[in-house]
Design a protein around this motif. Structure first.
Motif, PDB file in Angstrom:
ATOM      1  N   UNK A 479       0.849  -1.192   0.000  1.00 59.87           N
ATOM      2  CA  UNK A 479       0.000   0.000   0.000  1.00 59.87           C
ATOM      3  C   UNK A 479       0.887   1.245   0.000  1.00 59.87           C
ATOM      4  N   UNK A 480       0.454   2.265  -0.748  1.00 65.05           N
ATOM      5  CA  UNK A 480       1.230   3.500  -0.874  1.00 65.05           C
ATOM      6  C   UNK A 480       0.344   4.706  -0.570  1.00 65.05           C
ATOM      7  N   UNK A 481       0.868   5.625   0.238  1.00 61.32           N
ATOM      8  CA  UNK A 481       0.148   6.850   0.579  1.00 61.32           C
ATOM      9  C   UNK A 481       1.043   8.045   0.261  1.00 61.32           C
ATOM     10  N   UNK A 482       0.437   9.078  -0.347  1.00 67.03           N
ATOM     11  CA  UNK A 482       1.131  10.346  -0.542  1.00 67.03           C
ATOM     12  C   UNK A 482       0.382  11.381   0.288  1.00 67.03           C
ATOM     13  N   UNK A 483       1.070  11.921   1.314  1.00 72.66           N
ATOM     14  CA  UNK A 483       0.435  12.809   2.281  1.00 72.66           C
ATOM     15  C   UNK A 483       0.402  14.250   1.812  1.00 72.66           C
ATOM     16  N   UNK A 494       1.869  15.848   8.019  1.00 76.48           N
ATOM     17  CA  UNK A 494       1.985  14.400   7.902  1.00 76.48           C
ATOM     18  C   UNK A 494       1.624  13.776   9.250  1.00 76.48           C
ATOM     19  N   UNK A 495       1.145  12.530   9.271  1.00 76.54           N
ATOM     20  CA  UNK A 495       0.603  11.955  10.515  1.00 76.54           C
ATOM     21  C   UNK A 495       1.680  11.548  11.510  1.00 76.54           C
ATOM     22  N   UNK A 496       1.233  11.280  12.728  1.00 76.63           N
ATOM     23  CA  UNK A 496       2.118  10.712  13.741  1.00 76.63           C
ATOM     24  C   UNK A 496       2.417   9.260  13.392  1.00 76.63           C
ATOM     25  N   UNK A 497       1.392   8.529  12.975  1.00 74.40           N
ATOM     26  CA  UNK A 497       1.571   7.131  12.572  1.00 74.40           C
ATOM     27  C   UNK A 497       0.411   6.712  11.688  1.00 74.40           C
ATOM     28  N   UNK A 527       7.010   7.462   7.085  1.00 78.05           N
ATOM     29  CA  UNK A 527       6.265   8.730   7.130  1.00 78.05           C
ATOM     30  C   UNK A 527       7.181   9.816   6.598  1.00 78.05           C
ATOM     31  N   UNK A 528       6.927  10.250   5.366  1.00 74.98           N
ATOM     32  CA  UNK A 528       7.786  11.252   4.724  1.00 74.98           C
ATOM     33  C   UNK A 528       6.934  12.302   4.033  1.00 74.98           C
ATOM     34  N   UNK A 529       7.445  13.492   4.000  1.00 69.33           N
ATOM     35  CA  UNK A 529       6.832  14.588   3.262  1.00 69.33           C
ATOM     36  C   UNK A 529       7.433  14.647   1.867  1.00 69.33           C
ATOM     37  N   UNK A 530       6.624  15.051   0.887  1.00 65.23           N
ATOM     38  CA  UNK A 530       7.090  15.212  -0.504  1.00 65.23           C
ATOM     39  C   UNK A 530       7.565  13.908  -1.115  1.00 65.23           C
ATOM     40  N   UNK A 548      -5.660   3.476   8.717  1.00 62.93           N
ATOM     41  CA  UNK A 548      -5.934   4.079  10.016  1.00 62.93           C
ATOM     42  C   UNK A 548      -4.800   5.049  10.351  1.00 62.93           C
ATOM     43  N   UNK A 549      -5.165   6.269  10.740  1.00 66.38           N
ATOM     44  CA  UNK A 549      -4.183   7.342  10.877  1.00 66.38           C
ATOM     45  C   UNK A 549      -4.311   8.015  12.246  1.00 66.38           C
ATOM     46  N   UNK A 550      -3.178   8.199  12.901  1.00 66.23           N
ATOM     47  CA  UNK A 550      -3.128   8.979  14.139  1.00 66.23           C
ATOM     48  C   UNK A 550      -2.670  10.389  13.802  1.00 66.23           C
TER      49      UNK A 550
END
Length: 565
Positions: A479-483, A494-497, A527-530, A548-550
């Motif tokens: 799974x891939x997420x771009x924040x 960006x999330x804590x976790x 957890x990375x930005x950009x 699920x995001x904190x």
């Protein structure tokens, strides 16, 4: 503030004020004006952007700002008496201003973007309701912008059916216009009474008919067409070379019944932006007369984001009933109106006048680029329908574009379906833009406002979730997420976790077993930005998966894209 500066400059003659407001106007028109006449590139600070920074989907272009743009250009016209200010005023009036209110007057736009993926919708009201009240105040003031009088000069600045009574040197002059402008370029102007004796009638020749999109090189016509215009006085053609102020001046001792006939050729035109406008490179805009057109999802049964305009497009005129735009409106539809429209021959010549509904549409042959199920690029011939920009988003949210690709390098072929894009999306925090997470559009960075995103604002310091329900059971293993992160000024970080859970056969939610990335120990969720954040896990077969995001203590989170494979 700028309108006030122009007023102070006019009333005092202060040369410093005049130089300042003139330089501000030059900067706007040369580097910061949208093709719709809208201003304000960014919602951050409700501000102008940098020179040539004119993003389309994230364009702020507040309705109030468009009204302010009309105020400023009107004041500068009153100060200088030049038609170029009305060229900008008219463009704003017919496009970026009137788009701010629906055809039935019951729904409004706060921003007026030039592209949408469906995240923009008209609203009945806003908590900060400056735009609805401002446009409701402005529209009744419109008659005051049609004419102007200075000494013994009567300026005809806007073209619309009206009866007017003016004071020229303290004496009454009554005149009227009959026209279906902006749908066609024919205007009849009649002197109904003149007690002022001799005076000069100054008729504005719009920049669009003289080959000038705006009074700068920010936009230019690229189709090579040369439109013509003519003016007749009591049936006799007169010279129509405008003076340096942009007006054709007719001096006469006017009598009751004197009649001026004005004709402007009105054809669809292709517009290109200055190459310094990065957002519009390789793209074209279509306009006809003072109206800017756009492509909207409702009129085209294909993904308009994959369109490619022909190199030498030919346009056909059509009509669309006003009632078609108001079918889903909660307010009663306004009566259908009739107005003359013209059809175009392949050479673009006007022929035959016929009656039809008030909304004139354009259609042209184009190509649709997409990927087949095997991932190969293909092209299909389609007919693209365009509507006036001001009329968009009356028939439900969906895709819309003002700027359309004409260069292959600027195209965005429609992407093949993915497991995520075919899934049903739900979330703990509901919002209209939830489908942004599976639209397959990737941002350039974590604060890219040209790509739709989902966010949980104003929730903070909570645990939120978003989930996919698959069309049928599928086996997934990554799974891939771009924040989205609009720091330092915005409310998302960006999330804590974050975690991925899957639904078991008995309906329970279980966390996946994460695998360590090469060179990483132990296994974890990045957890990375950009950057895309991908997690690999032991394969699971399921019908639903949950992210699920904190959230941070003082911030919300946002997501551009969430994919599963």
């Amino acid at each position: 503030m700028y309108a006030g500066m122009a007023d102070v400059a006019a009333l005092t003659g202060d040369s410093a004020y005049i130089r300042a407001i003139d330089r501000i106007w030059d900067n706007i028109v040369q580097k910061k004006l949208y093709i719709t006449g809208g201003i304000g590139a960014t919602a951050s600070g409700e501000a102008f952007g940098r020179n040539y920074e004119l993003p389309n989907m994230s364009a702020y272009c507040e309705t109030c700002a468009a009204i302010g743009n009309v105020y400023v250009n009107h004041r500068l016209f009153l100060l200088h008496g030049l038609s170029k200010y009305y060229d900008v005023l008219e463009r704003t009036l017919y496009n970026g201003l009137i788009s701010g209110v629906s055809l039935d007057g019951g729904a409004f736009f706060y921003p007026n973007p030039l592209a949408s993926m469906g995240q923009h919708q008209r609203q009945a009201w806003f908590g900060c309701a400056c735009c609805p009240s401002n446009i409701c105040r402005f529209i009744p003031s419109l008659p005051g912008y049609v004419y102007a009088v200075r000494d013994r000069n009567v300026y005809v600045n806007l073209f619309m059916s009206n009866d007017a009574t003016l004071q020229v040197s303290g004496k009454e002059v009554r005149l009227s216009q009959q026209t279906n402008y902006p749908w066609n370029g024919d205007i009849d102007l009649t002197i109904n009474e003149n007690r002022a004796g001799d005076f000069a009638l100054k008729i504005r020749i719009p920049g669009w008919v003289r080959g000038s999109v705006v009074p700068s090189d920010l936009y230019s016509y690229s189709d090579g067409k040369r439109l013509s215009y003519s003016i007749s006085f009591n049936g006799k053609a007169i010279g129509v070379v405008p003076t340096d102020d942009g007006y054709v001046t007719i001096c006469s001792r006017w009598r009751k019944g004197d009649h001026i006939t004005i004709h402007f050729d009105m054809e669809p035109r292709i517009v290109r932006a200055n190459n310094a406008v990065e957002a519009d490179r390789g793209l074209v805009s279509i306009e006809r007369g003072p109206l800017v057109y756009c492509a909207e999802h409702t009129d085209n049964d294909f993904d308009i984001s994959g369109i490619l305009i022909n190199q030498n497009p030919v346009f056909q005129l059509g009509t669309k009933p006003i009632s078609a735009f108001l079918a889903s409106s909660p307010l009663p539809a306004i009566p259908e109106q009739s107005s003359p429209t013209r059809s175009l021959s392949p050479k673009g010549e006007e022929k035959g006048e016929e009656k039809g509904p008030a909304i004139t549409t354009l259609a042209t042959d184009a190509q649709l680029l997409d990927f087949d199920p095997r991932g190969r690029l293909r092209a299909a011939d389609v007919q693209l329908t365009l509507i006036p920009y001001y009329a968009w988003c009356h028939r439900g949210p969906g895709k819309m574009q003002v700027w359309l690709p004409q260069d292959l390098s600027a195209t965005t072929p429609a992407l093949s379906p993915t497991l995520a894009s075919q899934s049903t999306v739900t979330a703990s925090h509901k919002m209209a833009a939830i489908t942004a997470v599976n639209d397959r559009l990737m941002p350039k960075h974590s604060n890219d406002r040209n790509v739709p995103y989902y966010h949980t604002w104003p929730k903070k310091a909570t645990t939120e979730w978003i989930q996919y329900e698959f069309p049928s059971a599928a086996t997934i293993q990554s799974s891939t997420v771009y924040w989205f992160d609009d720091g330092p000024w915005g409310g998302c970080r960006i999330p804590v976790s974050w975690r991925i859970l899957y639904q078991t056969a008995d309906g329970q939610w279980q966390p996946v077993s994460v695998l360590a990335a090469p060179g990483a120990e132990p296994a974890s969720y990045p957890i990375r930005k950009d950057a895309s954040c991908t997690v690999e896990f032991q394969p699971v077969t399921t019908t639903a998966v949950r992210l699920k995001v904190t959230q941070p203590e003082e911030y919300s989170i946002g997501i551009y894209e969430w994919s599963v494979k």
